[in-house]
Design a protein around this motif. Structure first.
Motif, PDB file in Angstrom:
ATOM      1  N   PRO A  45      -4.130 -28.864 -50.290  1.00  0.00           N
ATOM      2  CA  PRO A  45      -5.332 -28.164 -50.761  1.00  0.00           C
ATOM      3  C   PRO A  45      -6.566 -28.400 -49.898  1.00  0.00           C
ATOM      4  N   GLU A  46      -6.570 -29.453 -49.115  1.00  0.00           N
ATOM      5  CA  GLU A  46      -7.709 -29.755 -48.251  1.00  0.00           C
ATOM      6  C   GLU A  46      -7.695 -28.951 -46.952  1.00  0.00           C
ATOM      7  N   VAL A  47      -6.603 -28.247 -46.707  1.00  0.00           N
ATOM      8  CA  VAL A  47      -6.378 -27.545 -45.439  1.00  0.00           C
ATOM      9  C   VAL A  47      -6.497 -26.040 -45.635  1.00  0.00           C
ATOM     10  N   ILE A  48      -7.096 -25.358 -44.664  1.00  0.00           N
ATOM     11  CA  ILE A  48      -7.162 -23.901 -44.657  1.00  0.00           C
ATOM     12  C   ILE A  48      -5.881 -23.387 -44.007  1.00  0.00           C
ATOM     13  N   ALA A  49      -5.022 -22.760 -44.793  1.00  0.00           N
ATOM     14  CA  ALA A  49      -3.754 -22.212 -44.303  1.00  0.00           C
ATOM     15  C   ALA A  49      -3.997 -20.814 -43.743  1.00  0.00           C
ATOM     16  N   VAL A  50      -3.494 -20.566 -42.518  1.00  0.00           N
ATOM     17  CA  VAL A  50      -3.740 -19.301 -41.838  1.00  0.00           C
ATOM     18  C   VAL A  50      -2.448 -18.514 -41.678  1.00  0.00           C
ATOM     19  N   GLY A  51      -2.470 -17.275 -42.160  1.00  0.00           N
ATOM     20  CA  GLY A  51      -1.366 -16.348 -41.971  1.00  0.00           C
ATOM     21  C   GLY A  51      -1.650 -15.426 -40.802  1.00  0.00           C
ATOM     22  N   ALA A  52      -0.629 -14.711 -40.343  1.00  0.00           N
ATOM     23  CA  ALA A  52      -0.749 -13.834 -39.184  1.00  0.00           C
ATOM     24  C   ALA A  52      -0.775 -12.366 -39.589  1.00  0.00           C
ATOM     25  N   THR A  53      -1.441 -11.561 -38.736  1.00  0.00           N
ATOM     26  CA  THR A  53      -1.405 -10.106 -38.857  1.00  0.00           C
ATOM     27  C   THR A  53      -1.136  -9.511 -37.482  1.00  0.00           C
ATOM     28  N   ASP A  54      -0.741  -8.224 -37.485  1.00  0.00           N
ATOM     29  CA  ASP A  54      -0.472  -7.547 -36.213  1.00  0.00           C
ATOM     30  C   ASP A  54      -1.620  -6.598 -35.865  1.00  0.00           C
ATOM     31  N   ILE A  55      -1.443  -5.818 -34.815  1.00  0.00           N
ATOM     32  CA  ILE A  55      -2.492  -4.915 -34.331  1.00  0.00           C
ATOM     33  C   ILE A  55      -2.871  -3.850 -35.369  1.00  0.00           C
ATOM     34  N   ASN A  56      -1.978  -3.563 -36.303  1.00  0.00           N
ATOM     35  CA  ASN A  56      -2.236  -2.594 -37.373  1.00  0.00           C
ATOM     36  C   ASN A  56      -2.694  -3.257 -38.668  1.00  0.00           C
ATOM     37  N   ASP A  57      -3.077  -4.530 -38.584  1.00  0.00           N
ATOM     38  CA  ASP A  57      -3.526  -5.314 -39.743  1.00  0.00           C
ATOM     39  C   ASP A  57      -2.438  -5.474 -40.804  1.00  0.00           C
ATOM     40  N   GLN A  58      -1.195  -5.443 -40.371  1.00  0.00           N
ATOM     41  CA  GLN A  58      -0.071  -5.672 -41.279  1.00  0.00           C
ATOM     42  C   GLN A  58       0.405  -7.114 -41.147  1.00  0.00           C
ATOM     43  N   VAL A  59       0.899  -7.671 -42.230  1.00  0.00           N
ATOM     44  CA  VAL A  59       1.443  -9.027 -42.223  1.00  0.00           C
ATOM     45  C   VAL A  59       2.902  -8.950 -41.779  1.00  0.00           C
ATOM     46  N   PRO A  60       3.280  -9.634 -40.698  1.00  0.00           N
ATOM     47  CA  PRO A  60       4.681  -9.610 -40.272  1.00  0.00           C
ATOM     48  C   PRO A  60       5.585 -10.311 -41.281  1.00  0.00           C
ATOM     49  N   TYR A  61       6.830  -9.923 -41.310  1.00  0.00           N
ATOM     50  CA  TYR A  61       7.788 -10.466 -42.287  1.00  0.00           C
ATOM     51  C   TYR A  61       7.917 -11.979 -42.170  1.00  0.00           C
ATOM     52  N   TRP A  62       7.699 -12.536 -41.001  1.00  0.00           N
ATOM     53  CA  TRP A  62       7.925 -13.964 -40.776  1.00  0.00           C
ATOM     54  C   TRP A  62       6.729 -14.848 -41.134  1.00  0.00           C
ATOM     55  N   SER A  63       5.549 -14.263 -41.365  1.00  0.00           N
ATOM     56  CA  SER A  63       4.363 -15.062 -41.704  1.00  0.00           C
ATOM     57  C   SER A  63       4.491 -15.586 -43.138  1.00  0.00           C
ATOM     58  N   ASN A  64       4.435 -16.898 -43.306  1.00  0.00           N
ATOM     59  CA  ASN A  64       4.572 -17.479 -44.639  1.00  0.00           C
ATOM     60  C   ASN A  64       3.494 -16.938 -45.569  1.00  0.00           C
ATOM     61  N   ARG A  65       3.875 -16.771 -46.816  1.00  0.00           N
ATOM     62  CA  ARG A  65       2.992 -16.193 -47.828  1.00  0.00           C
ATOM     63  C   ARG A  65       2.024 -17.244 -48.383  1.00  0.00           C
ATOM     64  N   GLN A  66       1.041 -16.739 -49.110  1.00  0.00           N
ATOM     65  CA  GLN A  66      -0.007 -17.520 -49.768  1.00  0.00           C
ATOM     66  C   GLN A  66      -0.930 -18.263 -48.787  1.00  0.00           C
ATOM     67  N   PRO A  67      -1.324 -17.592 -47.677  1.00  0.00           N
ATOM     68  CA  PRO A  67      -2.317 -18.230 -46.818  1.00  0.00           C
ATOM     69  C   PRO A  67      -3.679 -18.197 -47.505  1.00  0.00           C
ATOM     70  N   GLU A  68      -4.613 -18.942 -46.987  1.00  0.00           N
ATOM     71  CA  GLU A  68      -5.984 -18.857 -47.496  1.00  0.00           C
ATOM     72  C   GLU A  68      -6.697 -17.666 -46.862  1.00  0.00           C
ATOM     73  N   VAL A  69      -6.504 -17.488 -45.564  1.00  0.00           N
ATOM     74  CA  VAL A  69      -7.031 -16.340 -44.828  1.00  0.00           C
ATOM     75  C   VAL A  69      -5.997 -15.938 -43.777  1.00  0.00           C
ATOM     76  N   SER A  70      -6.217 -14.785 -43.159  1.00  0.00           N
ATOM     77  CA  SER A  70      -5.321 -14.298 -42.111  1.00  0.00           C
ATOM     78  C   SER A  70      -6.125 -13.964 -40.863  1.00  0.00           C
ATOM     79  N   ALA A  71      -5.410 -13.869 -39.735  1.00  0.00           N
ATOM     80  CA  ALA A  71      -6.030 -13.538 -38.458  1.00  0.00           C
ATOM     81  C   ALA A  71      -4.958 -12.961 -37.530  1.00  0.00           C
ATOM     82  N   PRO A  72      -5.375 -12.311 -36.432  1.00  0.00           N
ATOM     83  CA  PRO A  72      -4.398 -11.780 -35.491  1.00  0.00           C
ATOM     84  C   PRO A  72      -3.447 -12.862 -34.990  1.00  0.00           C
TER      85      PRO A  72
END
Length: 166
Positions: A45-72
């Motif tokens: 809970p003390e860590v900001i978890a970051v998920g990934a997105t692609d050029i179309n702002d879609q989340v790739p299938y391999w990016s783990n779910r429940q991030p705090e925020v996302s980025a390219p």
């Protein structure tokens, strides 16, 4: 941090807690297994978890779910150990984007107010903490507010700086 695993390590968590209590903002890759939650240390809970997105702002299938925020994090040009550049994909490619925005938030706030912001928590939605600013300075895609795919959304450096200086 661009590292992760499935084990909850008590010693690592204690160190992260001490850093968090000292006001250090900790950002970590959520992981690339397509899992239903971030790997460790991003899962703490003390860590900001970051998920990934692609050029179309879609989340790739391999990016783990429940991030705090996302980025390219797909097809990102990066330095490589043999003094060349490679195009890489992963939440480890997204994490530096968020770390950079955290640095910009703290620098802008410090220049204006002479102090840094506290880290904050996962639920913060104000401009009084780094995490609160990150949560507000996003393109909110997916379900409104936090959702399991994008977290609070895809971070926006321009919005973050504006909020830090408000």
């Amino acid at each position: 941090m661009s590292l992760g695993g499935s084990a909850d390590d008590t010693y690592l968590h204690e160190i992260i807690k001490k850093a968090y209590e000292a006001g250090i903002v900790i950002v970590a890759a959520a992981g690339n297994e397509g899992a239903s939650s971030p790997s460790y240390p991003a899962a703490y809970p003390e860590v900001i978890a970051v998920g990934a997105t692609d050029i179309n702002d879609q989340v790739p299938y391999w990016s783990n779910r429940q991030p705090e925020v996302s980025a390219p994090g797909v097809d990102i040009l990066s330095t490589y150990p043999d003094d060349t550049y490679e195009t890489l994909s992963g939440t480890s490619m997204a994490t530096p984007h968020v770390s950079g925005v955290v640095a910009l938030i703290q620098a802008a706030y410090y220049l204006k107010y002479g102090k840094v912001l506290p880290v904050g928590t996962f639920d913060d939605m104000s401009t009084n903490t780094v995490r609160g600013i990150l949560h507000l300075a996003v393109d909110d895609l997916g379900d409104p507010g936090w959702d399991i795919y994008y977290g609070y959304g895809i971070i926006r450096a321009d919005k973050a700086i504006q909020l830090a200086l408000f």
